[in-house]
Design a protein around this motif. Sequence first.
Motif, mmCIF file in Angstrom:
data_model
loop_
_atom_site.group_PDB
_atom_site.id
_atom_site.type_symbol
_atom_site.label_atom_id
_atom_site.label_comp_id
_atom_site.label_asym_id
_atom_site.label_seq_id
_atom_site.Cartn_x
_atom_site.Cartn_y
_atom_site.Cartn_z
ATOM 1 N N TYR A 16 3.625 6.911 9.553
ATOM 2 C CA TYR A 16 2.616 6.905 10.630
ATOM 3 C C TYR A 16 1.359 6.201 10.152
ATOM 4 O O TYR A 16 0.945 6.348 8.996
ATOM 5 C CB TYR A 16 2.305 8.342 11.063
ATOM 6 C CG TYR A 16 3.484 8.955 11.772
ATOM 7 C CD1 TYR A 16 3.659 8.803 13.144
ATOM 8 C CD2 TYR A 16 4.478 9.631 11.052
ATOM 9 C CE1 TYR A 16 4.769 9.318 13.791
ATOM 10 C CE2 TYR A 16 5.591 10.152 11.690
ATOM 11 C CZ TYR A 16 5.730 9.994 13.065
ATOM 12 O OH TYR A 16 6.837 10.487 13.707
ATOM 13 N N THR A 17 0.759 5.483 11.071
ATOM 14 C CA THR A 17 -0.410 4.692 10.681
ATOM 15 C C THR A 17 -1.145 4.187 11.917
ATOM 16 O O THR A 17 -0.793 4.521 13.059
ATOM 17 C CB THR A 17 0.035 3.515 9.767
ATOM 18 O OG1 THR A 17 -1.119 2.936 9.171
ATOM 19 C CG2 THR A 17 0.819 2.451 10.535
ATOM 20 N N GLN B 35 -8.855 1.560 11.153
ATOM 21 C CA GLN B 35 -8.305 1.325 9.812
ATOM 22 C C GLN B 35 -8.234 -0.162 9.468
ATOM 23 O O GLN B 35 -7.784 -0.970 10.274
ATOM 24 C CB GLN B 35 -6.904 1.942 9.712
ATOM 25 C CG GLN B 35 -6.391 2.032 8.290
ATOM 26 C CD GLN B 35 -5.019 2.686 8.222
ATOM 27 O OE1 GLN B 35 -4.104 2.296 8.906
ATOM 28 N NE2 GLN B 35 -4.889 3.696 7.389
ATOM 29 N N SER B 36 -8.676 -0.478 8.286
ATOM 30 C CA SER B 36 -8.681 -1.825 7.681
ATOM 31 C C SER B 36 -9.816 -2.727 8.183
ATOM 32 O O SER B 36 -9.940 -3.872 7.723
ATOM 33 C CB SER B 36 -7.339 -2.562 7.846
ATOM 34 O OG SER B 36 -6.255 -1.716 7.620
ATOM 35 N N TYR C 143 2.960 7.672 3.387
ATOM 36 C CA TYR C 143 3.915 8.777 3.354
ATOM 37 C C TYR C 143 5.097 8.526 4.286
ATOM 38 O O TYR C 143 4.889 8.205 5.466
ATOM 39 C CB TYR C 143 3.225 10.076 3.795
ATOM 40 C CG TYR C 143 2.240 10.623 2.798
ATOM 41 C CD1 TYR C 143 2.478 10.555 1.427
ATOM 42 C CD2 TYR C 143 1.070 11.253 3.222
ATOM 43 C CE1 TYR C 143 1.575 11.073 0.507
ATOM 44 C CE2 TYR C 143 0.159 11.776 2.315
ATOM 45 C CZ TYR C 143 0.420 11.686 0.963
ATOM 46 O OH TYR C 143 -0.466 12.204 0.059
ATOM 47 N N LYS D 199 -1.544 -3.640 7.926
ATOM 48 C CA LYS D 199 -0.075 -3.552 7.935
ATOM 49 C C LYS D 199 0.464 -3.733 9.344
ATOM 50 O O LYS D 199 1.499 -4.360 9.575
ATOM 51 C CB LYS D 199 0.406 -2.241 7.286
ATOM 52 C CG LYS D 199 0.190 -0.989 8.120
ATOM 53 C CD LYS D 199 0.581 0.274 7.396
ATOM 54 C CE LYS D 199 -0.507 0.880 6.549
ATOM 55 N NZ LYS D 199 -1.835 1.082 7.180
ATOM 56 N N ARG E 45 0.850 -1.193 0.000
ATOM 57 C CA ARG E 45 0.000 0.000 0.000
ATOM 58 C C ARG E 45 0.884 1.241 0.000
ATOM 59 O O ARG E 45 2.015 1.212 0.468
ATOM 60 C CB ARG E 45 -0.988 0.044 1.193
ATOM 61 C CG ARG E 45 -0.427 0.407 2.511
ATOM 62 C CD ARG E 45 0.458 -0.620 3.119
ATOM 63 N NE ARG E 45 -0.245 -1.783 3.680
ATOM 64 C CZ ARG E 45 0.323 -2.942 3.890
ATOM 65 N NH1 ARG E 45 1.618 -3.116 3.640
ATOM 66 N NH2 ARG E 45 -0.351 -3.957 4.381
ATOM 67 N N ILE E 46 0.304 2.340 -0.538
ATOM 68 C CA ILE E 46 1.019 3.624 -0.543
ATOM 69 C C ILE E 46 0.862 4.271 0.818
ATOM 70 O O ILE E 46 -0.211 4.234 1.418
ATOM 71 C CB ILE E 46 0.434 4.556 -1.631
ATOM 72 C CG1 ILE E 46 0.543 3.940 -3.035
ATOM 73 C CG2 ILE E 46 1.107 5.933 -1.594
ATOM 74 C CD1 ILE E 46 1.943 3.745 -3.553
HETATM 75 C C1 LIG Z 1 -1.113 9.073 -1.500
HETATM 76 C C2 LIG Z 1 -1.490 8.196 -0.349
HETATM 77 C C3 LIG Z 1 -0.931 8.434 0.904
HETATM 78 C C4 LIG Z 1 -1.270 7.636 2.001
HETATM 79 N N1 LIG Z 1 -0.632 7.844 3.195
HETATM 80 C C5 LIG Z 1 -0.894 7.024 4.233
HETATM 81 C C6 LIG Z 1 -0.166 7.133 5.460
HETATM 82 O O1 LIG Z 1 0.765 7.959 5.613
HETATM 83 N N2 LIG Z 1 -0.505 6.291 6.476
HETATM 84 C C7 LIG Z 1 -1.477 5.340 6.346
HETATM 85 O O2 LIG Z 1 -1.753 4.623 7.297
HETATM 86 N N3 LIG Z 1 -2.153 5.186 5.187
HETATM 87 C C8 LIG Z 1 -1.876 5.989 4.138
HETATM 88 N N4 LIG Z 1 -2.561 5.829 2.942
HETATM 89 C C9 LIG Z 1 -3.607 4.774 2.859
HETATM 90 C C10 LIG Z 1 -2.957 3.398 2.613
HETATM 91 O O3 LIG Z 1 -2.605 3.250 1.252
HETATM 92 C C11 LIG Z 1 -3.859 2.244 3.037
HETATM 93 O O4 LIG Z 1 -5.126 2.347 2.408
HETATM 94 C C12 LIG Z 1 -4.098 2.186 4.546
HETATM 95 O O5 LIG Z 1 -2.911 2.481 5.266
HETATM 96 C C13 LIG Z 1 -4.611 0.809 4.981
HETATM 97 O O6 LIG Z 1 -3.676 -0.162 4.613
HETATM 98 P P1 LIG Z 1 -3.679 -1.631 5.280
HETATM 99 O O7 LIG Z 1 -5.120 -2.066 5.314
HETATM 100 O O8 LIG Z 1 -2.850 -2.465 4.359
HETATM 101 O O9 LIG Z 1 -3.071 -1.501 6.645
HETATM 102 C C14 LIG Z 1 -2.214 6.598 1.841
HETATM 103 C C15 LIG Z 1 -2.763 6.356 0.575
HETATM 104 C C16 LIG Z 1 -2.391 7.128 -0.494
HETATM 105 C C17 LIG Z 1 -2.947 6.798 -1.859
#
Ligand SMILES: Cc1cc2nc3c(=O)[nH]c(=O)nc-3n(C[C@H](O)[C@H](O)[C@H](O)COP(=O)(O)O)c2cc1C
Length: 218
Positions: A82-83, A146-147, A70, A89, A67-68
């Motif tokens: 950060y997440t 999240q998720s 920052y 993940k 996944r994308i």
């Molecule tokens: C441009 C962009 C930036 C993102 N930045 C973050 C981030 O910094 N942290 C984050 O948790 N998810 C970010 N996301 C969302 C993740 O891609 C993802 O949907 C989310 O983290 C859940 O992922 P997981 O279910 O695999 O844990 C971003 C998505 C995009 C497209």
Amino acid sequence: MSLKEVKKYINTNRRDFADKPFNEEMASNDPVEQYSIWFKEAMSSNIVDPYAACLSTVDNSGRPSSRILYIRDFNRDGFIFYTNYDSKKGSDILENNYGALNVFWGELERQIRIKGLIKKVDDSTSDKYFNDRPRASQIGAWASDQSQKIKNRKELESKIKFYEDKFKGINIPRPSNWGGYNLSPYQIEFWQGRPSRLHDRILYVKENNQWVKSRLSP
Ligand SMILES: Cc1cc2nc3c(=O)[nH]c(=O)nc-3n(C[C@H](O)[C@H](O)[C@H](O)COP(=O)(O)O)c2cc1C
């Protein structure tokens, strides 16, 4: 445009890469320094979100997810993002703390591939980052599991409303399941596109705590 035309486009569209060499002599001896040099060039190249990267994790049955996200900081110790710690993940990292980041800057025809070990950053680092976030993002961190599956958008919106009311007029604390991770690299590759697919690939591998540089075939 028909699907056939789309497929023809995908299948036949080709472009060559510019001739901008990247070699062993140009590459810094320190890959984090090299990341910083390329990052500055990305910043002045009108790239959307140059700090965006693809993070790959693997669960305990060996299945990868990407996944994308920052990259919000980097230094000699690693790359920080950060997440939500309870996200997919987060659960992958709990089961297997090896991960990989991939940074793609198409406008510069560059890719950086980073492999490393992921660990939570300390609470004070997460607090500091969380406190600097816009209030709406802080509320979002509380409201989004999240998720996890939700019924509909309305469910999320009513949780946002709930936390807006709960924290009205007061500082929003960081949720304990939200914070930073540091990916501490043991391998970093810098890829520069070159004509005729003869790309430059400079690989750094950490051996006995020292970075060792080599060139890979494209
Ligand atoms: C441009 C962009 C930036 C993102 N930045 C973050 C981030 O910094 N942290 C984050 O948790 N998810 C970010 N996301 C969302 C993740 O891609 C993802 O949907 C989310 O983290 C859940 O992922 P997981 O279910 O695999 O844990 C971003 C998505 C995009 C497209």
